[in-house]
Design a protein around this motif. Structure first.
Motif, PDB file in Angstrom:
ATOM      1  N   GLU A  79       3.450 -21.955  73.009  1.00 45.35           N
ATOM      2  CA  GLU A  79       4.799 -22.264  72.555  1.00 45.35           C
ATOM      3  C   GLU A  79       4.955 -23.785  72.434  1.00 45.35           C
ATOM      4  OE1 GLU A  79       6.975 -19.842  71.690  1.00 45.35           O
ATOM      5  OE2 GLU A  79       5.252 -18.544  72.070  1.00 45.35           O
TER       6      GLU A  79
ATOM      7  N   ALA B  21       7.922 -21.546  64.220  1.00 39.61           N
ATOM      8  CA  ALA B  21       8.572 -20.514  65.025  1.00 39.61           C
ATOM      9  C   ALA B  21       9.689 -21.104  65.880  1.00 39.61           C
ATOM     10  CB  ALA B  21       7.540 -19.815  65.905  1.00 39.61           C
ATOM     11  N   ALA B  22       9.442 -22.276  66.474  1.00 40.36           N
ATOM     12  CA  ALA B  22      10.464 -22.910  67.309  1.00 40.36           C
ATOM     13  C   ALA B  22      11.683 -23.297  66.487  1.00 40.36           C
ATOM     14  CB  ALA B  22       9.876 -24.133  68.010  1.00 40.36           C
TER      15      ALA B  22
ATOM     16  N   THR C 296      13.750 -20.164  65.842  1.00 39.70           N
ATOM     17  CA  THR C 296      14.563 -19.719  66.983  1.00 39.70           C
ATOM     18  C   THR C 296      15.798 -20.590  67.154  1.00 39.70           C
ATOM     19  OG1 THR C 296      13.329 -21.047  68.597  1.00 39.70           O
ATOM     20  CG2 THR C 296      12.540 -18.809  68.177  1.00 39.70           C
ATOM     21  N   GLN C 297      15.752 -21.808  66.632  1.00 43.78           N
ATOM     22  CA  GLN C 297      16.918 -22.696  66.671  1.00 43.78           C
ATOM     23  C   GLN C 297      17.855 -22.448  65.492  1.00 43.78           C
ATOM     24  OE1 GLN C 297      15.336 -26.694  66.789  1.00 43.78           O
ATOM     25  NE2 GLN C 297      14.230 -26.356  68.696  1.00 43.78           N
TER      26      GLN C 297
ATOM     27  N   ARG D  26       4.507 -14.660  64.486  1.00 42.86           N
ATOM     28  CA  ARG D  26       5.423 -15.297  65.427  1.00 42.86           C
ATOM     29  C   ARG D  26       6.855 -15.337  64.913  1.00 42.86           C
ATOM     30  NH1 ARG D  26       1.794 -20.311  67.881  1.00 42.86           N
ATOM     31  NH2 ARG D  26       3.352 -20.330  69.516  1.00 42.86           N
ATOM     32  N   GLY D  27       7.058 -14.824  63.722  1.00 38.47           N
ATOM     33  CA  GLY D  27       8.393 -14.792  63.157  1.00 38.47           C
ATOM     34  C   GLY D  27       8.719 -15.948  62.246  1.00 38.47           C
TER      35      GLY D  27
END
Length: 231
Positions: free
Chosen positions: A59, A87-88, A91-92, A112-113
């Protein structure tokens, strides 16, 4: 974002088919699937640069999150690898796209999306001239082996005044171009391709010559970064 750039790829000769094959084939693909190395870039004289596959597959860490806090608008992650930054950002709730010449890397990012395309930075890309931020993390300022050509291409991808955040080589005097091969500890190294390693002072010199403005420079987690503004 406007439609994909359909002009002739700028500087495509700088990212050779050999480079695309090297990042798409073993041992890089195997390392990404396993989530670990050892993996290296090997110069012709035998010198080895370790590649931090474990960190790339983990991550986003504190240094990464600091980079992401600085990003503006939609983000293009150039050489996204297994997609931890894309991915990070997702998510934000932020808009981001990764591009990579490795099928394994793109597949990992999507799992991971994140959103990712199998493209070189020199290929036609969606959103040309509209990206708010471009990222060159994990040594990707070396893509193509010529920082000046890469900076010129990114000028065309970013909107006017857009932001480039590049991770530089930690040695202050590094400004190197070489043919390298991807290799593990065992087995035959892959096809040779051009790569560059650039420290912060050298990148700032290249940036000034290419019409960029220095915005910031910092260190975090033992890594060094530069923020540049497109002219």
């Amino acid at each position: 974002m406007r439609a994909a750039d359909t002009t002739t790829p700028v500087g495509r000769q700088r990212t050779t088919p050999a480079a695309d094959r090297a990042w798409s084939a073993d041992p890089y693909a195997d390392a990404l699937r396993a989530g670990r190395g050892p993996l290296f870039l090997r110069r012709a004289d035998g010198w080895l640069l370790p590649l931090d596959v474990e960190r790339w597959c983990a991550e986003a860490d504190a240094a990464d999150l600091d980079v992401l806090r600085r990003c503006e608008g939609p983000v293009l992650d150039v050489g996204c690898g297994p997609g931890r930054l894309v991915a990070a950002l997702g998510t934000q709730g932020r808009r981001a796209l990764g591009i990579d010449v490795s099928e394994a890397a793109v597949a990992h990012t999507v799992r991971r999306g994140g959103q990712a395309l199998l493209r070189s930075v020199f290929d036609p890309l969606p959103g040309t001239g509209r990206w708010g931020t471009a990222l060159l993390a994990d040594g990707n300022v070396g893509i193509g082996g010529d920082p000046g050509v890469l900076l010129d291409r990114l000028t065309r991808l970013l909107r006017p005044g857009g932001l480039l955040i590049a991770e530089t080589a930690p040695g202050p005097d590094v400004d190197e171009r070489a043919l390298v091969q991807i290799t593990g500890l065992h087995g035959t190294p892959g096809t040779a391709f051009p790569w560059a390693r650039v420290g912060t002072p050298a990148l700032l010199r290249h940036a000034r010559a290419a019409g960029w403005r220095a915005d910031d420079r910092w260190s975090a987690g033992g890594r060094t970064f530069v923020a540049l503004r497109a002219g």
